[in-house]
Scaffold this motif. Sequence first.
Motif, short mmCIF file in Angstrom:
data_model
loop_
_atom_site.label_atom_id
_atom_site.label_comp_id
_atom_site.label_asym_id
_atom_site.label_seq_id
_atom_site.Cartn_x
_atom_site.Cartn_y
_atom_site.Cartn_z
N LEU A 211 0.82 -1.24 0.08
CA LEU A 211 0.01 -0.02 0.13
C LEU A 211 0.89 1.21 -0.03
O LEU A 211 0.66 2.34 -0.70
CB LEU A 211 -0.99 -0.03 1.21
CG LEU A 211 -2.11 -0.98 1.23
CD1 LEU A 211 -2.49 -1.18 2.52
CD2 LEU A 211 -3.18 -0.35 0.50
N ILE B 218 -8.93 -4.95 0.00
CA ILE B 218 -7.57 -5.42 -0.62
C ILE B 218 -8.27 -6.61 -1.55
O ILE B 218 -8.05 -6.41 -3.01
CB ILE B 218 -6.66 -5.89 -0.21
CG1 ILE B 218 -5.85 -4.56 0.68
CG2 ILE B 218 -5.49 -6.61 -0.78
CD1 ILE B 218 -5.01 -4.81 1.67
N TYR C 53 -4.37 -1.45 -4.75
CA TYR C 53 -3.69 -0.98 -3.68
C TYR C 53 -3.52 0.66 -4.20
O TYR C 53 -3.67 1.73 -3.42
CB TYR C 53 -2.18 -1.43 -3.79
CG TYR C 53 -1.93 -2.68 -3.02
CD1 TYR C 53 -2.64 -3.03 -1.75
CD2 TYR C 53 -1.26 -3.73 -3.69
CE1 TYR C 53 -2.60 -4.33 -1.31
CE2 TYR C 53 -1.06 -4.92 -3.00
CZ TYR C 53 -1.49 -5.15 -1.76
OH TYR C 53 -1.53 -6.51 -1.08
#
Length: 158
Positions: free
Chosen positions: A29, A135, A147
Amino acid sequence: MIKYIFLLFTLFSFSQEHILIGDSQTRFLAKYSTEIKRIPKLSQGGIGVVQLISKVSSYPVSPNVKSVSICIGVNDRYKDRGVQQLFIRLINTFPNAHFYIIQGSWGWGGVSKMNQSNLDKYYKQFLGTIIHPAIGKGDPHRNKKVYKTIMKSLENQI
């Protein structure tokens, strides 16, 4: 010399206004944001809520932090292992922060039989803003397009 390097590192880490903490997914991320910085002391692959509580407990009180984005749960298989205690610690350590909750992944490893419904139940107990989308399905240990979407959503909200 080592003291100065440590001091600079400490100041850099503790002076972030928007931070990202949690499990291995935080590493991926963090690649998609310049505003939200992953704090290595508060993020580690394989950790769950109990380990994150321990890390947050030993972190200095940081009233300058405005937002904490949290990605945790997959390693606990989305079972409550102390979410309330985690938020007590987070509020004490980051008293002026708003909390953003990044929903994890499923469909792999120990969470192979999980789905969005399981995540919805799990993340209801978290305090803060739940980020959408999750996610999602599949192994998260690679660069996934989601992401970038998640981090863009976070940056728009902070």
